[in-house]
Design a protein around this motif. Structure first.
Motif, PDB file in Angstrom:
ATOM      1  N   GLN A  58       0.743  -0.842  -0.030  1.00 51.04           N
ATOM      2  CA  GLN A  58       0.356   0.019   0.153  1.00 51.04           C
ATOM      3  C   GLN A  58       0.547   1.247  -0.148  1.00 51.04           C
ATOM      4  O   GLN A  58       0.523   2.350  -0.643  1.00 51.04           O
ATOM      5  CB  GLN A  58      -1.163   0.478   1.530  1.00 51.04           C
ATOM      6  CG  GLN A  58      -2.549   0.726   1.533  1.00 51.04           C
ATOM      7  CD  GLN A  58      -2.892   0.071   2.067  1.00 51.04           C
ATOM      8  OE1 GLN A  58      -3.769  -0.966   2.867  1.00 51.04           O
ATOM      9  NE2 GLN A  58      -3.183   1.237   2.880  1.00 51.04           N
ATOM     10  N   PHE A  59       2.093   1.639   0.283  1.00 49.82           N
ATOM     11  CA  PHE A  59       2.455   2.323   0.835  1.00 49.82           C
ATOM     12  C   PHE A  59       3.852   2.619  -1.141  1.00 49.82           C
ATOM     13  O   PHE A  59       3.326   3.194  -1.064  1.00 49.82           O
ATOM     14  CB  PHE A  59       3.814   2.010   1.839  1.00 49.82           C
ATOM     15  CG  PHE A  59       3.171   2.239   3.498  1.00 49.82           C
ATOM     16  CD1 PHE A  59       2.256   2.700   3.889  1.00 49.82           C
ATOM     17  CD2 PHE A  59       3.650   1.698   4.696  1.00 49.82           C
ATOM     18  CE1 PHE A  59       1.422   2.343   5.166  1.00 49.82           C
ATOM     19  CE2 PHE A  59       3.971   1.818   5.461  1.00 49.82           C
ATOM     20  CZ  PHE A  59       2.381   2.061   6.397  1.00 49.82           C
ATOM     21  N   ILE A  60       4.091   1.461  -0.924  1.00 50.05           N
ATOM     22  CA  ILE A  60       5.008   1.425  -2.033  1.00 50.05           C
ATOM     23  C   ILE A  60       3.584   2.120  -3.257  1.00 50.05           C
ATOM     24  O   ILE A  60       3.642   3.015  -4.610  1.00 50.05           O
ATOM     25  CB  ILE A  60       5.411  -0.048  -2.579  1.00 50.05           C
ATOM     26  CG1 ILE A  60       6.286  -0.353  -1.660  1.00 50.05           C
ATOM     27  CG2 ILE A  60       5.975   0.086  -4.121  1.00 50.05           C
ATOM     28  CD1 ILE A  60       6.901  -1.511  -1.800  1.00 50.05           C
ATOM     29  N   GLU A  61       2.935   1.399  -3.423  1.00 52.95           N
ATOM     30  CA  GLU A  61       1.539   1.900  -4.655  1.00 52.95           C
ATOM     31  C   GLU A  61       1.650   3.723  -4.329  1.00 52.95           C
ATOM     32  O   GLU A  61       1.783   4.227  -5.138  1.00 52.95           O
ATOM     33  CB  GLU A  61      -0.185   0.832  -4.249  1.00 52.95           C
ATOM     34  CG  GLU A  61      -0.686   1.797  -5.528  1.00 52.95           C
ATOM     35  CD  GLU A  61      -2.031   0.644  -5.716  1.00 52.95           C
ATOM     36  OE1 GLU A  61      -2.099   0.123  -4.448  1.00 52.95           O
ATOM     37  OE2 GLU A  61      -2.580   0.898  -6.354  1.00 52.95           O
ATOM     38  N   ASP A  62       1.231   4.423  -2.681  1.00 54.36           N
ATOM     39  CA  ASP A  62       1.139   5.393  -2.628  1.00 54.36           C
ATOM     40  C   ASP A  62       2.624   6.074  -3.060  1.00 54.36           C
ATOM     41  O   ASP A  62       2.109   7.489  -3.679  1.00 54.36           O
ATOM     42  CB  ASP A  62       1.204   5.875  -1.264  1.00 54.36           C
ATOM     43  CG  ASP A  62      -0.229   5.974  -0.643  1.00 54.36           C
ATOM     44  OD1 ASP A  62      -1.156   6.265  -1.044  1.00 54.36           O
ATOM     45  OD2 ASP A  62      -0.269   6.023   0.634  1.00 54.36           O
ATOM     46  N   VAL A  63       3.179   5.682  -3.182  1.00 55.87           N
ATOM     47  CA  VAL A  63       4.757   6.514  -3.672  1.00 55.87           C
ATOM     48  C   VAL A  63       5.200   6.574  -4.741  1.00 55.87           C
ATOM     49  O   VAL A  63       4.937   7.654  -5.673  1.00 55.87           O
ATOM     50  CB  VAL A  63       5.862   5.779  -3.071  1.00 55.87           C
ATOM     51  CG1 VAL A  63       7.523   6.839  -3.344  1.00 55.87           C
ATOM     52  CG2 VAL A  63       6.107   5.897  -1.173  1.00 55.87           C
ATOM     53  N   LEU A  64       4.507   5.222  -6.198  1.00 63.32           N
ATOM     54  CA  LEU A  64       5.179   5.311  -7.458  1.00 63.32           C
ATOM     55  C   LEU A  64       3.373   5.102  -7.698  1.00 63.32           C
ATOM     56  O   LEU A  64       3.751   5.902  -9.037  1.00 63.32           O
ATOM     57  CB  LEU A  64       5.281   3.690  -7.774  1.00 63.32           C
ATOM     58  CG  LEU A  64       6.507   3.532  -7.367  1.00 63.32           C
ATOM     59  CD1 LEU A  64       6.853   1.605  -7.689  1.00 63.32           C
ATOM     60  CD2 LEU A  64       7.721   4.275  -7.239  1.00 63.32           C
ATOM     61  N   VAL A  65       2.593   5.067  -7.364  1.00 64.60           N
ATOM     62  CA  VAL A  65       1.762   5.631  -8.778  1.00 64.60           C
ATOM     63  C   VAL A  65       0.553   6.758  -7.323  1.00 64.60           C
ATOM     64  O   VAL A  65       0.079   7.561  -8.225  1.00 64.60           O
ATOM     65  CB  VAL A  65       0.396   4.309  -7.957  1.00 64.60           C
ATOM     66  CG1 VAL A  65      -0.389   4.247  -9.224  1.00 64.60           C
ATOM     67  CG2 VAL A  65       1.084   3.324  -8.429  1.00 64.60           C
ATOM     68  N   LYS A  66       0.450   7.009  -6.667  1.00 66.10           N
ATOM     69  CA  LYS A  66      -1.267   7.798  -5.941  1.00 66.10           C
ATOM     70  C   LYS A  66      -0.476   9.332  -5.995  1.00 66.10           C
ATOM     71  O   LYS A  66      -0.506  10.352  -6.158  1.00 66.10           O
ATOM     72  CB  LYS A  66      -2.024   7.128  -5.023  1.00 66.10           C
ATOM     73  CG  LYS A  66      -2.402   5.599  -4.824  1.00 66.10           C
ATOM     74  CD  LYS A  66      -3.148   5.196  -4.043  1.00 66.10           C
ATOM     75  CE  LYS A  66      -3.936   4.581  -4.375  1.00 66.10           C
ATOM     76  NZ  LYS A  66      -4.320   3.546  -3.130  1.00 66.10           N
ATOM     77  N   GLN A  67       0.763   9.080  -5.012  1.00 67.84           N
ATOM     78  CA  GLN A  67       1.319  10.213  -4.844  1.00 67.84           C
ATOM     79  C   GLN A  67       2.742  10.349  -5.802  1.00 67.84           C
ATOM     80  O   GLN A  67       3.273  11.122  -5.389  1.00 67.84           O
ATOM     81  CB  GLN A  67       1.565  10.895  -3.367  1.00 67.84           C
ATOM     82  CG  GLN A  67       0.459  10.299  -2.288  1.00 67.84           C
ATOM     83  CD  GLN A  67       0.560  10.685  -1.520  1.00 67.84           C
ATOM     84  OE1 GLN A  67       1.187  11.863  -1.281  1.00 67.84           O
ATOM     85  NE2 GLN A  67       0.844   9.821  -0.165  1.00 67.84           N
ATOM     86  N   HIS A  68       2.569   9.681  -6.925  1.00 65.88           N
ATOM     87  CA  HIS A  68       3.512  10.327  -8.123  1.00 65.88           C
ATOM     88  C   HIS A  68       4.062  11.356  -8.101  1.00 65.88           C
ATOM     89  O   HIS A  68       5.417  12.000  -7.851  1.00 65.88           O
ATOM     90  CB  HIS A  68       3.788   8.971  -8.562  1.00 65.88           C
ATOM     91  CG  HIS A  68       2.686   9.944 -10.080  1.00 65.88           C
ATOM     92  ND1 HIS A  68       3.763  10.650 -10.826  1.00 65.88           N
ATOM     93  CD2 HIS A  68       2.091   9.890 -10.488  1.00 65.88           C
ATOM     94  CE1 HIS A  68       2.472  11.224 -11.576  1.00 65.88           C
ATOM     95  NE2 HIS A  68       1.961  10.482 -11.842  1.00 65.88           N
ATOM     96  N   ALA A  69       3.525  12.314  -8.116  1.00 72.59           N
ATOM     97  CA  ALA A  69       3.975  13.713  -8.249  1.00 72.59           C
ATOM     98  C   ALA A  69       4.708  14.905  -7.540  1.00 72.59           C
ATOM     99  O   ALA A  69       5.302  15.596  -8.125  1.00 72.59           O
ATOM    100  CB  ALA A  69       2.750  14.906  -8.570  1.00 72.59           C
ATOM    101  N   ASN A  70       4.191  13.856  -5.905  1.00 80.06           N
ATOM    102  CA  ASN A  70       5.117  14.539  -4.558  1.00 80.06           C
ATOM    103  C   ASN A  70       6.782  14.678  -5.012  1.00 80.06           C
ATOM    104  O   ASN A  70       7.196  14.058  -3.847  1.00 80.06           O
ATOM    105  CB  ASN A  70       4.391  13.989  -3.542  1.00 80.06           C
ATOM    106  CG  ASN A  70       2.970  14.362  -3.283  1.00 80.06           C
ATOM    107  OD1 ASN A  70       3.084  15.411  -3.792  1.00 80.06           O
ATOM    108  ND2 ASN A  70       1.972  13.876  -2.798  1.00 80.06           N
ATOM    109  N   PHE A  71       7.268  13.289  -5.920  1.00 76.55           N
ATOM    110  CA  PHE A  71       7.990  12.321  -5.694  1.00 76.55           C
ATOM    111  C   PHE A  71       9.185  12.950  -7.318  1.00 76.55           C
ATOM    112  O   PHE A  71       8.628  12.751  -8.613  1.00 76.55           O
ATOM    113  CB  PHE A  71       8.631  11.067  -5.786  1.00 76.55           C
ATOM    114  CG  PHE A  71       7.367  10.615  -4.046  1.00 76.55           C
ATOM    115  CD1 PHE A  71       8.713  10.693  -3.048  1.00 76.55           C
ATOM    116  CD2 PHE A  71       6.264  10.873  -3.819  1.00 76.55           C
ATOM    117  CE1 PHE A  71       8.302  10.711  -1.764  1.00 76.55           C
ATOM    118  CE2 PHE A  71       5.636  10.113  -2.265  1.00 76.55           C
ATOM    119  CZ  PHE A  71       6.544  10.631  -2.006  1.00 76.55           C
ATOM    120  N   VAL A  72      10.614  12.435  -7.347  1.00 74.52           N
ATOM    121  CA  VAL A  72      11.345  12.783  -7.967  1.00 74.52           C
ATOM    122  C   VAL A  72      12.093  11.313  -7.945  1.00 74.52           C
ATOM    123  O   VAL A  72      12.337  10.695  -6.433  1.00 74.52           O
ATOM    124  CB  VAL A  72      12.085  13.591  -8.450  1.00 74.52           C
ATOM    125  CG1 VAL A  72      11.032  15.000  -9.043  1.00 74.52           C
ATOM    126  CG2 VAL A  72      13.019  13.994  -7.010  1.00 74.52           C
TER     127      VAL A  72
END
Ligand code: HEM
Length: 437
Positions: A58-72
């Protein structure tokens, strides 16, 4: 299989000393230890920034998919720019989106299937010199095979000196990659002569491959033409960065996947026999077609299971560019989130007998419900590996064609030990004994 999250929020801080000491000893064991000791969210406090190691789908999906715009991409890929330039792997934001849109069609499954005859030809050519009852260094052989296939597919030919020079430069760059990881300005790294030499040589080979104006049929269909046709879109330096990225990202990972497959098959003779029976039944004496590849379900499950247990990309990182929340943990801009294919894909909450090599698990009917990000050998979200179909088709074809003619036996009683560096390599090259079938 659903699993309750063990801690939504990091409870304990891992100190810089504890982190560095464990990671230097063995990064795979270190990350496994953190997940087992601190749950699904570990906070590692380093002097300059916070790291969070997350270990729940669930966390991995959060980072890679749901909130990807927050990360580089994480710092280690950011630093790979010194080698790769601004290609697909290293670019960000709108620049990445535009590049990905332009390049994606060239990587659709049906497009990649067009390379199948070329893959078949390369595999047959590569193995024709193998002798019965000889020892084969699969790490070396698979590296050369996938490099040849990459050169033919991307540039339409593979001049012999380019194979030698790319292999040599790659070895140097991988050995010196920790240097590229040091937080030094790019220009300082260029003062390390071996590093600069290898990088310059790779640049020169790439440029000469790009400039090759040969009109043979293969060249017309090669990936480089797609880049050149999009001429208005790609500058010369972008064409250079893309080709270099495809060349490096496109052969080493697949070579390691195949190397690990042979290690697994040599040590699991019953799996090897089952794979050979399938290959005999599906292919008879033909070379594999796209339809055949779809029918090689057991062979495909051997590849998938190897990717689970020996993922060439064993961990990946993202750096937050906005404050955000993952689980219940606040992540601040500048913090880094780590995710590990190695740890997640060995997690017994999601896999029965997680430490056993069981390709059958991918063929169960009905399929056990596996959360999407309990398995992510090719990453996920908008940065998912563009070469996934290429790698899967190449790996299944190579296993099928080689296993049809050869039986492999282990030389060592123990399986190869994984050594994580840029990718997950065997500590010593995998060597096997081959016997004609
Ligand atoms: C077994 C083989 C392979 C594995 C395990 C693998 C793994 C991965 C992973 C995990 C990522 C995501 C990295 C991240 O998000 O930080 C990635 C991205 C990428 N891979 Fe692969 N890869 C493989 C083969 C290939 C091949 C054959 C090619 C080229 C033909 C390729 C080209 C790329 C590129 C260009 C990206 C960046 C995509 C983007 O950011 O849009 N890879 N790969």
């Amino acid at each position: 299989m659903q699993a309750k999250i063990i801690s939504n929020k990091a409870q304990t801080k891992v100190t810089p000393f504890q982190f560095t000491w464990r990671m230097l000893n063995n990064p795979l064991d270190a990350l496994t230890y953190f997940a087992q000791t601190y749950g699904d969210m570990t906070h590692i406090q380093l002097p300059k920034r916070n790291f969070y190691f997350v270990n729940h789908p669930q966390f991995i999906e959060d980072v890679l998919v749901k909130q990807h715009a927050n990360f580089v991409k994480g710092p280690s890929i950011q630093r790979a720019r010194v080698i790769l330039g601004e290609g697909l792997l290293t670019s960000e934001g709108k620049e990445h989106l535009a590049q990905r849109r332009a390049l994606q069609p060239a990587f659709y499954r049906n497009k990649i299937e067009e390379y199948l005859p070329l893959m078949n030809e390369n595999i047959l050519h590569h193995t024709e010199g193998w002798e019965n009852h000889s020892t084969i260094d699969m790490t070396e052989e698979m590296m050369r095979l996938t490099l040849n296939i990459a050169l033919w597919s991307f540039f339409g030919n593979a001049p012999q000196d380019s194979v030698e020079r790319v292999s040599r430069s790659m070895k140097t760059l991988i050995r010196l990659f920790p240097l590229a990881q040091l937080p030094l300005p790019d220009v300082t790294r260029m003062f390390f002569p071996k590093f600069r030499q290898a990088k310059d040589d790779l640049d020169r080979i790439t440029q000469s491959l790009i400039n090759n104006q040969s009109q043979v049929e293969n060249v017309k269909r090669a990936l480089i033409q797609i880049l050149k046709e999009e001429n208005n879109q790609f500058s010369e330096s972008q064409i250079h960065a893309h080709t270099l990225t495809f060349l490096l990202a496109g052969h080493e990972t697949t070579a390691l996947l195949l190397t690990w497959c042979w290690d697994m098959l040599a040590h699991h003779p019953h799996v090897q026999e089952k794979l050979q029976n399938e290959v005999d039944a599906v292919l008879e004496n033909r070379l594999p077609t796209a339809d055949d590849i779809q029918k090689l379900t057991y062979t495909t499950s051997v590849v998938k299971e190897t990717l689970r247990m020996r993922p060439p990309a064993w961990a990946m990182g993202r750096q937050a560019i906005e404050n955000c929340i993952v689980g219940e943990q606040e992540i601040k801009a500048g913090d880094v989130v780590l995710m590990s294919q190695w740890v997640m894909q060995h997690d017994s909450r999601f896999y029965d007998s997680a430490l056993q090599f069981r390709p059958e698990r991918w063929l169960l009917n009905p399929k056990p419900s596996l959360p999407r990000y309990a398995y992510f050998p090719f990453g996920g979200g908008n940065r998912v590996c563009i070469g996934e179909h290429f790698a899967m088709i190449e790996a299944v074809t190579a296993l099928a064609l080689i296993a049809r003619h050869w039986k492999v036996k282990p030389i060592n009683s123990k399986m190869a030990i994984p050594k994580p560096s840029v990718t997950l390599r065997p500590r010593a090259n995998v060597k096997v004994l081959i016997e004609k079938r």
